[in-house]
Design an enzyme around this catalytic site. Sequence first.
Site, PDB file in Angstrom:
ATOM      1  N   ASP A 206      21.597   0.351  19.840  1.00 47.40           N
ATOM      2  CA  ASP A 206      22.179   0.018  21.142  1.00 47.40           C
ATOM      3  C   ASP A 206      23.704  -0.085  21.082  1.00 47.40           C
ATOM      4  O   ASP A 206      24.278  -0.406  20.042  1.00 47.40           O
ATOM      5  CB  ASP A 206      21.651  -1.345  21.617  1.00 47.40           C
ATOM      6  CG  ASP A 206      20.206  -1.326  22.025  1.00 47.40           C
ATOM      7  OD1 ASP A 206      19.503  -0.363  21.680  1.00 47.40           O
ATOM      8  OD2 ASP A 206      19.766  -2.299  22.670  1.00 47.40           O
ATOM      9  N   ASP A 207      24.329   0.136  22.246  1.00 41.96           N
ATOM     10  CA  ASP A 207      25.712  -0.258  22.562  1.00 41.96           C
ATOM     11  C   ASP A 207      26.769   0.766  22.205  1.00 41.96           C
ATOM     12  O   ASP A 207      27.939   0.554  22.507  1.00 41.96           O
ATOM     13  CB  ASP A 207      26.097  -1.596  21.915  1.00 41.96           C
ATOM     14  CG  ASP A 207      25.273  -2.751  22.398  1.00 41.96           C
ATOM     15  OD1 ASP A 207      24.500  -2.573  23.355  1.00 41.96           O
ATOM     16  OD2 ASP A 207      25.385  -3.848  21.820  1.00 41.96           O
ATOM     17  N   HIS A 256      21.887   2.521  28.727  1.00 43.39           N
ATOM     18  CA  HIS A 256      22.001   1.089  28.421  1.00 43.39           C
ATOM     19  C   HIS A 256      22.996   0.407  29.362  1.00 43.39           C
ATOM     20  O   HIS A 256      23.638  -0.564  28.973  1.00 43.39           O
ATOM     21  CB  HIS A 256      22.411   0.912  26.958  1.00 43.39           C
ATOM     22  CG  HIS A 256      22.120  -0.441  26.383  1.00 43.39           C
ATOM     23  ND1 HIS A 256      20.954  -1.134  26.617  1.00 43.39           N
ATOM     24  CD2 HIS A 256      22.861  -1.240  25.563  1.00 43.39           C
ATOM     25  CE1 HIS A 256      20.978  -2.285  25.960  1.00 43.39           C
ATOM     26  NE2 HIS A 256      22.128  -2.379  25.322  1.00 43.39           N
ATOM     27  N   HIS A 260      26.929  -3.432  30.284  1.00 39.38           N
ATOM     28  CA  HIS A 260      26.096  -4.332  29.470  1.00 39.38           C
ATOM     29  C   HIS A 260      25.974  -5.748  30.052  1.00 39.38           C
ATOM     30  O   HIS A 260      26.158  -6.741  29.351  1.00 39.38           O
ATOM     31  CB  HIS A 260      26.658  -4.414  28.045  1.00 39.38           C
ATOM     32  CG  HIS A 260      25.628  -4.807  27.024  1.00 39.38           C
ATOM     33  ND1 HIS A 260      25.251  -6.112  26.811  1.00 39.38           N
ATOM     34  CD2 HIS A 260      24.909  -4.063  26.146  1.00 39.38           C
ATOM     35  CE1 HIS A 260      24.344  -6.160  25.848  1.00 39.38           C
ATOM     36  NE2 HIS A 260      24.119  -4.922  25.423  1.00 39.38           N
ATOM     37  N   TYR A 297      19.969  -7.199  26.423  1.00 35.36           N
ATOM     38  CA  TYR A 297      19.292  -8.454  26.084  1.00 35.36           C
ATOM     39  C   TYR A 297      17.788  -8.416  26.392  1.00 35.36           C
ATOM     40  O   TYR A 297      17.122  -9.448  26.311  1.00 35.36           O
ATOM     41  CB  TYR A 297      19.916  -9.657  26.805  1.00 35.36           C
ATOM     42  CG  TYR A 297      21.400  -9.628  26.902  1.00 35.36           C
ATOM     43  CD1 TYR A 297      22.195  -9.890  25.795  1.00 35.36           C
ATOM     44  CD2 TYR A 297      22.037  -9.320  28.103  1.00 35.36           C
ATOM     45  CE1 TYR A 297      23.575  -9.847  25.875  1.00 35.36           C
ATOM     46  CE2 TYR A 297      23.414  -9.274  28.196  1.00 35.36           C
ATOM     47  CZ  TYR A 297      24.181  -9.531  27.080  1.00 35.36           C
ATOM     48  OH  TYR A 297      25.553  -9.484  27.161  1.00 35.36           O
ATOM     49  N   HIS A 367      21.819  -2.208  16.386  1.00 37.45           N
ATOM     50  CA  HIS A 367      23.025  -1.834  17.114  1.00 37.45           C
ATOM     51  C   HIS A 367      23.934  -0.954  16.262  1.00 37.45           C
ATOM     52  O   HIS A 367      23.895  -1.022  15.029  1.00 37.45           O
ATOM     53  CB  HIS A 367      23.801  -3.089  17.542  1.00 37.45           C
ATOM     54  CG  HIS A 367      23.007  -4.030  18.388  1.00 37.45           C
ATOM     55  ND1 HIS A 367      22.090  -4.922  17.851  1.00 37.45           N
ATOM     56  CD2 HIS A 367      22.970  -4.210  19.731  1.00 37.45           C
ATOM     57  CE1 HIS A 367      21.528  -5.621  18.838  1.00 37.45           C
ATOM     58  NE2 HIS A 367      22.045  -5.204  19.987  1.00 37.45           N
TER      59      HIS A 367
END
Length: 473
Positions: A206-207, A256, A260, A297, A367
């Site tokens: 992720d991210d 995503h 965020h 989350y 991540h």
Amino acid sequence: MKFAAFSAIALPALVSAHGIRDVHHARQAPVAAAASAGTSSAAAPASGTASAATGVATAPVASGAGSLTFTLASTNPTAIPLTEIASGMSSAPTVPASTTFASGTTPTFLPNAPPLPNALSLNPANYPALDKTPPTDSPEVQQWKQEVANSGVQIPDIAPTVAGGCPANLEAANDQSRCWWTCGGCSAPDDIEQCPDKMTWGLTYDDGPAPHTGDLLAYLDQVNLKATFFIVGSRAISYPALLQEEYMAQHQIAVHTWSHPEMTTLTNDQIIAELGWSKKIIKDVLGVTPTYWRPPYGDVDNRVRAIAKAMGLQTSIWTRIGPTATFDTGDFDIAGGLTTSTQVLNNWEAIIGNATTIDHGFIVLEHDLFQQSVDIAVDYILPDALAHQPPFKIEPIVSCLNKPLRDAYIETNDNSSNPIGANATGSASSAEASGNSSGASANGKNSAMGIAAPNSMGAIALAIVSGVVALFL
């Protein structure tokens, strides 16, 4: 709408946004607890996990390096010592995209994929400000709102939550009709939380893309692994060449959000803006639009699910083995000093211990935003997983669901095996009966949005010094 401009800056907004993650995230339960349960039912949380009474996760203790509770099956021969994978570690040189692709390059691995756009021609002024929820009065958002309204998907009349997680939203947390995954673990029938086949790992990050994503890509290529990358729109506009490299290496690209946020705290229009702009920048960089997304989350309820479904997105989370324990390595928290690399590996060991006892495959939260998360993955977690016996089958989410890669994108999905909105093979089977759907009918088609244009952790200050493109207000 306020526009952004070029600059080489840090990523403070996204970093601080993750500071609240421990309000939501339940840590991995010890393997013994899960094994005694015998199934994916409730398991006692480990130290540093969520309190069963409150649903609030506490940050792992970072004092002292601690010690491993197991022996790694394998490590990378060039592994950085664990003591050096820590908050404040010296930054290694960033790795730019190893290959740049000419505009018009055809992704031959993906049937009927459009050619790559010219990512260098993207104008940051045409996109929202970096790491902020986009304004909802732009023409783009107005168009996406109308498409959601025309989709036929019923959006439940559920009020947004407030910041602060479960303790600040006790009524919402106890409302089973809301089906809030964050608080209590309610999942809808078509939420993707696991892979259907035992010993199959849906590998996700992720991210990103981010300055050290290149290290991860190089290692994945070396060991011939593919993953799902959940892309933050604000990072995509900053690192378009890395995003193209991920895609052309045949990794799955998924949404995503743009900035965020905790999605349940947003209004309907803000949710549409977050998803729409993230879809649009990915489409503008790659030429394809993802059909999968992951809520930051894991913060999703039936209202957010329904809006995502109306926008052609399949909700994908990660494996949960009980109301207060999920397959979360905690790797994100190394950079902020909230946990240690040793604790992350102990979390990993508990995860794979539990993964061998459940009767289905699994998905783990990891991540690629920080160097520490990438280092722990390529030096320790992935080598250990590859040496595991019996072996894991490691692949992207779309593959672990026994679907072809073409189903990951609207432009190449022929709907034969991946009708958006239908219950996906391998979706979670632990839904709460009283809150199990978003009120939509699938109609067997990719409805809506299949179009060309689609807090606080102040202690962390991650400076990006790679001379890349970023956006600021």
